[in-house]
Design a protein around this motif. Structure first.
Motif, PDB file in Angstrom:
ATOM      1  N   ILE A  99      48.032  20.889 -29.637  1.00  0.00           N
ATOM      2  CA  ILE A  99      48.217  19.813 -29.281  1.00  0.00           C
ATOM      3  C   ILE A  99      47.015  19.850 -28.197  1.00  0.00           C
ATOM      4  N   PHE A 100      46.129  18.885 -27.745  1.00  0.00           N
ATOM      5  CA  PHE A 100      45.821  19.501 -26.498  1.00  0.00           C
ATOM      6  C   PHE A 100      46.207  17.941 -25.719  1.00  0.00           C
ATOM      7  N   PRO A 101      47.041  17.572 -25.409  1.00  0.00           N
ATOM      8  CA  PRO A 101      47.494  15.849 -24.770  1.00  0.00           C
ATOM      9  C   PRO A 101      46.651  15.024 -24.099  1.00  0.00           C
ATOM     10  N   ILE A 194      45.115  29.397 -17.409  1.00  0.00           N
ATOM     11  CA  ILE A 194      44.132  28.283 -16.808  1.00  0.00           C
ATOM     12  C   ILE A 194      42.890  28.177 -17.272  1.00  0.00           C
ATOM     13  N   TYR A 195      43.065  25.868 -16.963  1.00  0.00           N
ATOM     14  CA  TYR A 195      42.177  25.658 -18.001  1.00  0.00           C
ATOM     15  C   TYR A 195      40.357  25.103 -17.042  1.00  0.00           C
ATOM     16  N   LEU A 196      39.908  25.704 -17.038  1.00  0.00           N
ATOM     17  CA  LEU A 196      38.735  25.358 -16.209  1.00  0.00           C
ATOM     18  C   LEU A 196      37.936  23.926 -16.595  1.00  0.00           C
ATOM     19  N   GLU A 197      37.283  22.800 -17.152  1.00  0.00           N
ATOM     20  CA  GLU A 197      37.091  21.449 -17.220  1.00  0.00           C
ATOM     21  C   GLU A 197      36.103  20.794 -17.077  1.00  0.00           C
ATOM     22  N   ALA A 198      34.671  21.024 -17.757  1.00  0.00           N
ATOM     23  CA  ALA A 198      34.095  20.492 -17.101  1.00  0.00           C
ATOM     24  C   ALA A 198      34.193  18.747 -17.595  1.00  0.00           C
ATOM     25  N   GLY A 199      34.812  18.666 -18.906  1.00  0.00           N
ATOM     26  CA  GLY A 199      34.717  17.325 -19.090  1.00  0.00           C
ATOM     27  C   GLY A 199      34.077  17.744 -20.708  1.00  0.00           C
ATOM     28  N   SER A 200      34.491  15.870 -21.621  1.00  0.00           N
ATOM     29  CA  SER A 200      34.113  16.437 -22.860  1.00  0.00           C
ATOM     30  C   SER A 200      32.712  16.023 -22.499  1.00  0.00           C
ATOM     31  N   GLY A 201      31.879  16.420 -23.794  1.00  0.00           N
ATOM     32  CA  GLY A 201      30.610  16.328 -23.290  1.00  0.00           C
ATOM     33  C   GLY A 201      29.845  15.924 -21.707  1.00  0.00           C
ATOM     34  N   ALA A 202      29.590  16.679 -20.881  1.00  0.00           N
ATOM     35  CA  ALA A 202      29.358  17.064 -19.837  1.00  0.00           C
ATOM     36  C   ALA A 202      27.795  17.363 -19.347  1.00  0.00           C
ATOM     37  N   VAL A 224      38.155  28.308 -21.084  1.00  0.00           N
ATOM     38  CA  VAL A 224      36.110  27.197 -20.363  1.00  0.00           C
ATOM     39  C   VAL A 224      35.976  26.419 -20.854  1.00  0.00           C
ATOM     40  N   GLY A 225      35.812  25.054 -20.761  1.00  0.00           N
ATOM     41  CA  GLY A 225      35.648  24.115 -21.422  1.00  0.00           C
ATOM     42  C   GLY A 225      35.010  23.003 -21.235  1.00  0.00           C
ATOM     43  N   GLY A 226      34.316  21.848 -22.242  1.00  0.00           N
ATOM     44  CA  GLY A 226      33.555  20.974 -21.506  1.00  0.00           C
ATOM     45  C   GLY A 226      32.233  21.120 -21.477  1.00  0.00           C
ATOM     46  N   GLY A 227      30.873  20.342 -22.065  1.00  0.00           N
ATOM     47  CA  GLY A 227      29.602  20.717 -22.050  1.00  0.00           C
ATOM     48  C   GLY A 227      28.842  21.900 -22.443  1.00  0.00           C
ATOM     49  N   ILE A 228      29.906  23.039 -22.883  1.00  0.00           N
ATOM     50  CA  ILE A 228      28.807  23.972 -23.486  1.00  0.00           C
ATOM     51  C   ILE A 228      28.438  23.957 -24.996  1.00  0.00           C
ATOM     52  N   ILE A 247      34.890  24.691 -27.953  1.00  0.00           N
ATOM     53  CA  ILE A 247      33.497  23.383 -27.909  1.00  0.00           C
ATOM     54  C   ILE A 247      34.096  22.140 -28.866  1.00  0.00           C
ATOM     55  N   GLY A 248      33.331  21.200 -28.347  1.00  0.00           N
ATOM     56  CA  GLY A 248      33.971  19.962 -28.932  1.00  0.00           C
ATOM     57  C   GLY A 248      33.140  19.495 -29.263  1.00  0.00           C
ATOM     58  N   THR A 249      31.954  18.613 -28.621  1.00  0.00           N
ATOM     59  CA  THR A 249      31.047  17.880 -28.585  1.00  0.00           C
ATOM     60  C   THR A 249      30.022  18.357 -29.172  1.00  0.00           C
ATOM     61  N   ALA A 250      29.672  19.621 -29.430  1.00  0.00           N
ATOM     62  CA  ALA A 250      28.547  20.559 -29.905  1.00  0.00           C
ATOM     63  C   ALA A 250      28.920  20.785 -30.995  1.00  0.00           C
TER      64      ALA A 250
HETATM   65  C1  1GP Z   1      36.958  18.560 -23.659  1.00  0.00           C
HETATM   66  O1  1GP Z   1      36.997  21.087 -23.116  1.00  0.00           O
HETATM   67  C2  1GP Z   1      36.503  20.323 -24.340  1.00  0.00           C
HETATM   68  O2  1GP Z   1      38.070  18.682 -23.747  1.00  0.00           O
HETATM   69  C3  1GP Z   1      34.728  20.247 -24.920  1.00  0.00           C
HETATM   70  O3  1GP Z   1      34.525  19.678 -24.141  1.00  0.00           O
HETATM   71  O4  1GP Z   1      33.428  18.516 -26.066  1.00  0.00           O
HETATM   72  O5  1GP Z   1      31.837  19.006 -23.878  1.00  0.00           O
HETATM   73  O6  1GP Z   1      32.657  20.607 -25.192  1.00  0.00           O
HETATM   74  P1  1GP Z   1      32.910  19.512 -25.265  1.00  0.00           P
END
Ligand code: 1GP
Length: 271
Positions: A99-101, A194-202, A224-228, A247-250
């Motif tokens: 869970i990533f709450p 440590i979670y380096l996060e650019a935010g979902s859909g960055a 590392v996550g966010g915008g990959i 990876i989420g959005t991709a």
């Molecule tokens: C968001 O790091 C995750 O918390 C995933 O980000 O949706 O941009 O892949 P994306």
């Protein structure tokens, strides 16, 4: 399968007799992987962004592609479906679910573990320690593997839900020293990841320079996550020192990309 999905009513009945005993070995495995220079690949499931069909397709591809973990959760969930999504994943495969709450309401005991996030890049006391206090008793009761995580938001070039909802400023994109010092402080405080996060859909994921700077200065595994959005970028981040790529959005846009991402992240050349 360890349950039944009712497509007519969009509901899933989980057969708890199939639920395996809790092993609580996720963190030890992450440490062992880091020691062996093996990179780990996480697919993030946002329960608000899946349908029963898309979730099953994502699970199917993820299993075939050798995804290491599922994260499940979100900064803001509108629908009350995290428990159901978690149960569907657990019923279809053995891939651990973490869970990533976004809030204590996202705790669900059928998952395998939870990232106990402290938003250490921000100065919002509620997300540094307040929500964790509120969640503590429920976490103990859940018997989830609890993995304390220093969550560091980095500017990805656009406004993100996590920055707005957390009421915190991200670290500026080029300020590698701030990210490094924040990560070091988190490690010194005893945080395990440590979670380096650019935010979902960055627009821009965290820079390779920043990942490298942090990786040189902390020993705990780095997520590392966010915008990959491409396997090439995932590979470059791994080479810079990321241990776990999320990876989420991709994958929501094109589930088939999970295969290429997995190939890039699991390349043996890191060893
Ligand atoms: C968001 O790091 C995750 O918390 C995933 O980000 O949706 O941009 O892949 P994306």
């Amino acid at each position: 399968m360890r349950g039944k999905f009712d497509f007519v009513n969009n509901s899933f009945t989980f057969d708890k007799s199939f639920f395996p005993p809790m092993k609580k070995n996720i963190y030890h495995r992450l440490l062992a992987a880091k020691a062996n220079k093996q990179k780990k690949f996480v697919v993030l499931i946002d329960p608000d962004k899946v349908t029963p069909e898309s979730l099953i397709k994502t699970i199917d591809i993820s299993v075939k592609a050798g995804v290491d973990y599922f994260f499940i959760g979100g900064s803001l969930l509108i629908n009350d479906s995290i428990a159901e999504c978690c149960d569907v994943i657990k019923s279809y495969c053995e891939v651990p679910v973490i869970i990533f709450p976004g809030s204590p309401s996202q705790i669900h005991s059928n998952a395998d573990g939870i990232l106990l996030l402290s938003l250490i890049s921000g100065r919002n006391p509620d997300l540094l320690i307040g929500q964790q206090v509120i969640a503590a008793a429920a976490l103990r009761e859940s018997e989830l593997e609890i993995i304390s995580t220093g969550y560091i938001l980095v500017d990805g070039g656009n406004a993100t839900t996590v920055s707005y909802i957390s009421n915190t400023f991200p670290i500026p994109y080029h300020k590698d020293d701030i990210a490094m010092s924040t990560a070091m402080a988190g490690e010194m405080l005893g945080l395990k990841l440590i979670y380096l996060e650019a935010g979902s859909g960055a627009n821009n994921c965290v820079s390779e320079n920043m990942v490298h700077r942090v990786a040189e200065n902390v020993d705990v595994p780095i997520i590392v996550g966010g915008g990959i959005s491409s396997p090439e970028k995932a590979l470059a981040l791994c080479k810079s020192g990321a241990d776990i790529i999320v990876i989420g959005t991709a994958a929501e846009k094109n589930p088939e990309i999970i295969f290429q991402m997995s190939d890039a992240i699991h390349k043996s050349e890191f060893a």
